[in-house]
Write a protein that holds these residues in place. Structure first.
Motif, mmCIF file in Angstrom:
data_model
loop_
_atom_site.group_PDB
_atom_site.id
_atom_site.type_symbol
_atom_site.label_atom_id
_atom_site.label_comp_id
_atom_site.label_asym_id
_atom_site.label_seq_id
_atom_site.Cartn_x
_atom_site.Cartn_y
_atom_site.Cartn_z
ATOM 1 N N ALA A 1 44.284 50.278 29.562
ATOM 2 C CA ALA A 1 44.495 51.628 29.047
ATOM 3 C C ALA A 1 45.577 51.629 27.970
ATOM 4 O O ALA A 1 45.457 52.317 26.951
ATOM 5 N N LYS A 2 46.631 50.841 28.172
ATOM 6 C CA LYS A 2 47.693 50.742 27.167
ATOM 7 C C LYS A 2 47.175 50.090 25.885
ATOM 8 O O LYS A 2 47.547 50.491 24.778
ATOM 9 N N VAL A 3 46.319 49.108 26.036
ATOM 10 C CA VAL A 3 45.736 48.463 24.857
ATOM 11 C C VAL A 3 44.908 49.469 24.062
ATOM 12 O O VAL A 3 44.984 49.524 22.838
ATOM 13 N N VAL A 4 44.139 50.293 24.744
ATOM 14 C CA VAL A 4 43.332 51.299 24.057
ATOM 15 C C VAL A 4 44.229 52.361 23.425
ATOM 16 O O VAL A 4 44.004 52.784 22.284
ATOM 17 N N ALA A 5 45.245 52.814 24.146
ATOM 18 C CA ALA A 5 46.169 53.815 23.602
ATOM 19 C C ALA A 5 46.848 53.283 22.341
ATOM 20 O O ALA A 5 47.027 54.022 21.360
ATOM 21 N N ASN A 6 47.208 52.017 22.359
ATOM 22 C CA ASN A 6 47.818 51.399 21.188
ATOM 23 C C ASN A 6 46.821 51.321 20.040
ATOM 24 O O ASN A 6 47.156 51.569 18.875
ATOM 25 N N LEU A 7 45.583 51.007 20.382
ATOM 26 C CA LEU A 7 44.525 50.915 19.379
ATOM 27 C C LEU A 7 44.293 52.258 18.691
ATOM 28 O O LEU A 7 44.058 52.321 17.478
ATOM 29 N N LEU A 8 44.378 53.336 19.454
ATOM 30 C CA LEU A 8 44.154 54.667 18.898
ATOM 31 C C LEU A 8 45.177 55.027 17.820
ATOM 32 O O LEU A 8 44.920 55.887 16.977
ATOM 33 N N LEU A 9 46.335 54.357 17.854
ATOM 34 C CA LEU A 9 47.385 54.601 16.859
ATOM 35 C C LEU A 9 47.281 53.689 15.647
ATOM 36 O O LEU A 9 48.083 53.804 14.715
ATOM 37 N N VAL B 1 38.467 44.332 25.826
ATOM 38 C CA VAL B 1 38.483 45.497 26.715
ATOM 39 C C VAL B 1 37.207 46.313 26.525
ATOM 40 O O VAL B 1 36.803 46.593 25.397
ATOM 41 N N THR B 2 36.591 46.709 27.616
ATOM 42 C CA THR B 2 35.426 47.580 27.564
ATOM 43 C C THR B 2 35.884 49.026 27.741
ATOM 44 O O THR B 2 36.605 49.335 28.698
ATOM 45 N N LEU B 3 35.484 49.880 26.816
ATOM 46 C CA LEU B 3 35.850 51.292 26.898
ATOM 47 C C LEU B 3 34.643 52.088 27.378
ATOM 48 O O LEU B 3 33.594 52.095 26.731
ATOM 49 N N ARG B 4 34.809 52.753 28.498
ATOM 50 C CA ARG B 4 33.738 53.584 29.066
ATOM 51 C C ARG B 4 34.154 55.040 28.968
ATOM 52 O O ARG B 4 35.092 55.480 29.636
ATOM 53 N N ARG B 5 33.479 55.784 28.119
ATOM 54 C CA ARG B 5 33.779 57.200 27.936
ATOM 55 C C ARG B 5 33.140 57.995 29.071
ATOM 56 O O ARG B 5 31.941 57.938 29.286
ATOM 57 N N VAL B 6 33.980 58.763 29.784
ATOM 58 C CA VAL B 6 33.502 59.588 30.887
ATOM 59 C C VAL B 6 33.664 61.050 30.476
ATOM 60 O O VAL B 6 34.774 61.585 30.476
ATOM 61 N N SER C 1 55.925 40.493 20.909
ATOM 62 C CA SER C 1 56.660 40.705 22.151
ATOM 63 C C SER C 1 55.976 40.002 23.306
ATOM 64 O O SER C 1 54.770 40.109 23.496
ATOM 65 N N ALA C 2 56.766 39.319 24.094
ATOM 66 C CA ALA C 2 56.221 38.635 25.268
ATOM 67 C C ALA C 2 55.660 39.638 26.262
ATOM 68 O O ALA C 2 54.629 39.400 26.907
ATOM 69 N N ASP C 3 56.322 40.791 26.373
ATOM 70 C CA ASP C 3 55.844 41.827 27.286
ATOM 71 C C ASP C 3 54.471 42.312 26.864
ATOM 72 O O ASP C 3 53.569 42.469 27.691
ATOM 73 N N TRP C 4 54.304 42.565 25.551
ATOM 74 C CA TRP C 4 53.017 43.066 25.088
ATOM 75 C C TRP C 4 51.947 41.988 25.208
ATOM 76 O O TRP C 4 50.795 42.285 25.533
ATOM 77 N N ALA C 5 52.319 40.765 24.983
ATOM 78 C CA ALA C 5 51.363 39.667 25.144
ATOM 79 C C ALA C 5 50.873 39.618 26.586
ATOM 80 O O ALA C 5 49.692 39.362 26.856
ATOM 81 N N GLY C 6 51.769 39.909 27.515
ATOM 82 C CA GLY C 6 51.386 39.934 28.923
ATOM 83 C C GLY C 6 50.434 41.078 29.227
ATOM 84 O O GLY C 6 49.489 40.924 30.004
ATOM 85 N N VAL C 7 50.680 42.233 28.589
ATOM 86 C CA VAL C 7 49.794 43.383 28.763
ATOM 87 C C VAL C 7 48.401 43.052 28.248
ATOM 88 O O VAL C 7 47.389 43.318 28.903
ATOM 89 N N GLN C 8 48.355 42.435 27.067
ATOM 90 C CA GLN C 8 47.059 42.092 26.473
ATOM 91 C C GLN C 8 46.309 41.072 27.331
ATOM 92 O O GLN C 8 45.082 41.172 27.496
ATOM 93 N N LYS C 9 47.041 40.120 27.877
ATOM 94 C CA LYS C 9 46.406 39.111 28.712
ATOM 95 C C LYS C 9 45.816 39.748 29.963
ATOM 96 O O LYS C 9 44.682 39.444 30.364
ATOM 97 N N ALA D 1 46.021 54.403 38.088
ATOM 98 C CA ALA D 1 44.939 53.814 37.294
ATOM 99 C C ALA D 1 44.655 52.381 37.736
ATOM 100 O O ALA D 1 45.578 51.589 37.956
ATOM 101 N N ALA D 2 43.382 52.057 37.833
ATOM 102 C CA ALA D 2 42.993 50.709 38.256
ATOM 103 C C ALA D 2 43.247 49.687 37.156
ATOM 104 O O ALA D 2 43.487 48.505 37.439
ATOM 105 N N HIS D 3 43.217 50.139 35.900
ATOM 106 C CA HIS D 3 43.351 49.213 34.774
ATOM 107 C C HIS D 3 44.383 49.717 33.767
ATOM 108 O O HIS D 3 44.045 50.011 32.609
ATOM 109 N N PRO D 4 45.651 49.821 34.166
ATOM 110 C CA PRO D 4 46.680 50.367 33.275
ATOM 111 C C PRO D 4 46.939 49.507 32.043
ATOM 112 O O PRO D 4 47.237 50.034 30.971
ATOM 113 N N ALA D 5 46.828 48.189 32.176
ATOM 114 C CA ALA D 5 47.062 47.314 31.025
ATOM 115 C C ALA D 5 46.022 47.575 29.946
ATOM 116 O O ALA D 5 46.342 47.714 28.757
#
Length: 406
Positions: free
Chosen positions: A323-331, A70-75, A27-35, A317-321
């Motif tokens: 966050a979506k990549v991480v949420a997708n990764l969790l699945l 993407v860097t994941l920082r656990r808080v 998907s072009a939309d998802w490619a944009g999110v990843q970029k 959220a400062a970094h919603p794109a």
């Protein structure tokens, strides 16, 4: 083998192999999110009370996110409400962009509160590429404590309440199989039982399940909050708790703060029962030395609560794109399977194995091998029911303070 090497080996054996391409969409939309996500850091606010869960995020999820740029920082927070209140505070201060929280591990009352205050982004969860693995028609997915998810949460996993006992101190034949029997056991063994004090999530859940039984079953509490039902059931609950209170650990004058505290009391031999919500039971806790090898799991005859837990993205959220990549990764099936392993965490799936592959279904079955620390998944499924509207949760918190800690 240390935990990091174990997880690395486990992921290497899983199929399909984890790679950046596995989380990508044509998907072009998802490619944009990843970029947009590349080079960003996700501030992931989550309950930090479990070493097993923290290790899974740090040694499995974070490296996988790094492969996607993407860097994941656990808080860590001691209660999810802290993350919700942080976003709420920023909204009240007019900080509607560049927020400090990018993603929250959330469900139940905290989700409803966040949604009602319009603190979360909506409509994004079902658009994730890996959302194809989720059964969005399941009531356990599309509603969170009876409150519509509406694309504001992406499933991460599932859980079911189970009880833990020490087989070195309690015989299986003597186990209480209902709250009525539990009260009898407590009176016969003063000081040997306790539970976390609300507003702790596990303490709330323990008390709600007691309320279900005392009032005649969970079914009458399904659907929207029923004030009349609460008015009839709550006095039964507070009478029950105040009846057992003098025979609780330390005479009911103090309560553990959370499940890790409960496990410490259990392992030290101060109490004989604890709780766990992992689908794989207590395998991870025993392997890591948190619980003794003599610990075992069981459930009450009437069954126990099962539910789904999610991740959500704040509206500011400062970094919603990212966050979506991480949420997708969790699945991703590989990460879901690694999480299911009792050698890692033992948490249930957030995806439907039938939507992945027959090979994945076989791997799931193998991961949930029945043993002294893991109950039969078929038994858990048969003895499960959903939790109820978030208002009950809040009322239990308030009532416990008013009628028990008086």
């Amino acid at each position: 083998m240390n935990r990091t090497l174990l997880i690395t080996a486990l992921l290497a054996m899983l199929t399909p192999a984890l790679s950046p391409a596995a989380a990508q969409s044509t998907s072009a939309d998802w490619a944009g999110v990843q970029k947009a996500a590349r080079g960003q850091t996700v501030n992931f606010y989550m309950w930090g009370g479990s070493d097993d869960i923290n290790s899974y995020v740090d040694t499995v999820v974070a490296p996988a996110a790094k492969k996607l740029g993407v860097t994941l920082r656990r808080v860590p927070v001691s209660d999810t409400v802290q993350a919700v209140n942080k976003v709420l505070g920023e909204k009240q201060a007019g900080k509607n962009a560049g927020g400090s929280v990018d993603m929250i591990w959330i469900n139940g009352e905290n989700f409803k509160t966040a949604q009602q205050a319009k603190l979360l982004q909506t409509g994004w969860a079902e658009a994730l590429p890996n959302a194809k693995y989720v059964n969005w028609q399941s009531p356990a997915i599309r509603t969170d404590f009876g409150f519509p998810v509406n694309g504001a949460e992406s499933p991460w996993g599932s859980s079911q309440w189970q009880y833990v006992y020490d087989s070195a101190r309690v015989k299986e034949a003597d186990l209480p199989r209902s709250f009525k029997e539990l009260a009898t056991w407590i009176h016969a063994h003063p000081g040997r039982f306790t539970f976390p004090s609300p507003p702790n999530f596990s303490g709330n859940r323990f008390l709600r399940q007691a309320m279900f039984e005392l009032a005649g079953g969970q079914a009458q509490f399904t659907g929207a909050f029923k004030p009349d039902g609460w008015a009839k059931a709550s006095p039964l609950l507070w009478a029950y708790v105040n009846d057992i209170k003098p025979d609780l650990w330390r005479g009911g004058q103090t309560f553990p703060a959370d499940v890790p505290n409960l496990y410490s009391l259990f392992s030290n031999g101060e109490i004989d029962f604890a709780f766990v919500q992992n689908i794989a039971g207590i395998t991870a806790e025993v392997n890591s030395g948190v619980l003794p090898k003599t610990a075992r799991v069981f459930i009450f005859d009437a069954g126990t609560v099962t539910d789904t837990h999610y991740v959500a993205i704040p509206y500011n959220a400062a970094h919603p794109a990212a966050a979506k990549v991480v949420a997708n990764l969790l699945l991703t099936p590989t990460l879901q399977l690694a999480k299911l392993s009792g050698k890692v965490w033992g948490d249930g799936l957030g995806i439907d194995p039938q939507r992945v592959s027959p090979a994945f279904q076989a791997q799931v079955k193998a991961a949930l091998k029945v043993g002294p620390y893991t109950l039969d998944p078929a038994l858990l499924a048969k003895k499960s029911f959903g939790d109820v509207a978030a208002e009950y949760d809040k009322n239990v918190q308030d009532g416990f303070k008013k009628f028990v800690l008086k």
